[in-house]
Write an enzyme that holds these catalytic residues in place. Structure first.
Site, PDB file in Angstrom:
ATOM      1  CG  ASP A  84      -1.898   1.031   0.855  1.00  0.00           C
ATOM      2  OD1 ASP A  84      -1.741   2.211   0.446  1.00  0.00           O
ATOM      3  OD2 ASP A  84      -3.303   0.929   1.827  1.00  0.00           O
ATOM      4  CG  HIS A 142      -0.785   5.432   4.799  1.00  0.00           C
ATOM      5  ND1 HIS A 142      -1.662   5.632   5.679  1.00  0.00           N
ATOM      6  CD2 HIS A 142      -1.213   4.919   4.000  1.00  0.00           C
ATOM      7  CE1 HIS A 142      -2.835   5.304   5.224  1.00  0.00           C
ATOM      8  NE2 HIS A 142      -2.918   4.694   4.071  1.00  0.00           N
ATOM      9  CB  ILE A 153      -2.843   8.648   9.256  1.00  0.00           C
ATOM     10  CG1 ILE A 153      -3.636   8.458   7.820  1.00  0.00           C
ATOM     11  CG2 ILE A 153      -3.491  10.164   9.648  1.00  0.00           C
ATOM     12  CD1 ILE A 153      -5.099   8.544   7.875  1.00  0.00           C
ATOM     13  N   GLY A 155      -5.315   1.903   7.922  1.00  0.00           N
ATOM     14  CA  GLY A 155      -6.324   1.248   8.411  1.00  0.00           C
ATOM     15  C   GLY A 155      -6.117  -0.151   8.702  1.00  0.00           C
TER      16      GLY A 155
END
Length: 290
Positions: A193, A198, A213, A216
């Site tokens: 990903d 991120h 961040i 998830g």
């Protein structure tokens, strides 16, 4: 309109061969914190942790299915006919994995992906991207990713399901905390990903966040590992399905508080960020077990 729901749903499924081996499994496990289990004298070499990191003892946490083949199902879904969206407007809204049998340490499978649904939430759209993996012995897993796309709703479509898992009205059976390393997202993204949200502070600001961040799906994997290690005696084969709704963000360096309620054939969890007064992270989170 950037999303043509009818065209996206009617598009032919896309199939691709995916492969993985012990290195991919180990990298994923390290990306969700394996080897740093809190509370042990020698966490990296503890026998329970070596099941995630040492090739001669390796088992596969079922959430690995979300990154197998570098997560090609989600990548393919976001580039499907009828979908033209800004990556900065995309957030992962929820995830469900159904296991048809345990994931092998080494595998070669055909992953077939399609847009299963497009929901209109008013100010946003939700894409349900379904991937099904099968090898020569039959189906392995089915993965549904719910992708939240800001600013793409209001087209008059179905709002979709809104069921919520009511939290048990009693104290949790277990509560554990898991620290998220400052470099956790940088390591996790090596499993496929590459969203700069991120890693890149400037991109994160464009997306409305003060800093990058955590993925998830990293929180998702950390939580499943905690459930397996705490309530399932480390037996990954007992997991039949695992679903969650991403209800808030996690910043690298924070601590996850994971509350668990054991029930008949399932374990329900709630995940919050300790440093932000138990701000919600994962909600409606259910692990169906054998």
């Amino acid at each position: 309109m950037p999303i043509d729901a009818a065209k996206a749903i009617a598009a032919e499924p896309r199939s691709a061969e995916i492969t993985w081996d012990h290195k991919d499994i180990q990298l994923y496990h390290l990306g969700i914190g394996a080897g740093s289990f809190q509370g042990k004298d020698n966490p990296a070499t503890d026998p329970d942790e070596l099941r995630y990191t040492l090739e001669s003892r390796l088992h596969v946490l079922p959430s690995f299915a979300t990154v197998a083949g570098a997560g090609m199902g989600v990548v393919g879904g976001l580039s499907a006919p009828g979908i033209d969206i800004d990556l900065a407007a995309v957030l992962h809204g929820g995830q469900t994995i159904t296991l048809h049998r345990p994931v092998p340490v080494r595998g070669r499978a055909i992953s077939t992906s399609r847009v299963a649904a497009v929901y209109d939430k008013g100010k946003a759209a939700i894409l349900v991207l379904r991937s099904e993996a099968a090898d020569g012995d039959g189906p392995l897993w089915t993965s549904d990713a719910q992708i939240f796309v800001r600013g793409e709703g209001g087209f008059g479509g179905d709002r979709g399901p809104s069921a919520r898992a009511e939290q048990p009205g009693r104290e949790p059976d277990r509560v554990v905390e898991r620290a998220v390393r400052e470099d956790q997202a940088l390591l996790y993204r090596l499993s496929g990903d590459w969203n700069p949200l991120h890693a890149d502070p400037e991109f994160a600001k464009l997306a409305g966040f003060e800093k990058p961040i955590l993925h998830g799906l990293c929180s998702y994997g950390i939580t499943l590992k905690a459930v397996v290690d705490t309530l399932l005696d480390g037996d990954v084969a007992r997991v039949r399905s695992y679903s969650t709704r991403f209800s808030g963000v996690v910043f690298p360096g924070e601590t996850l508080r994971i509350r668990m309620w054991a029930g008949e054939g399932r374990i329900q969890t709630s995940v919050t960020a300790v440093e932000r007064d138990d701000a919600p992270v994962l909600a409606d989170t259910i692990v169906e077990i054998a």
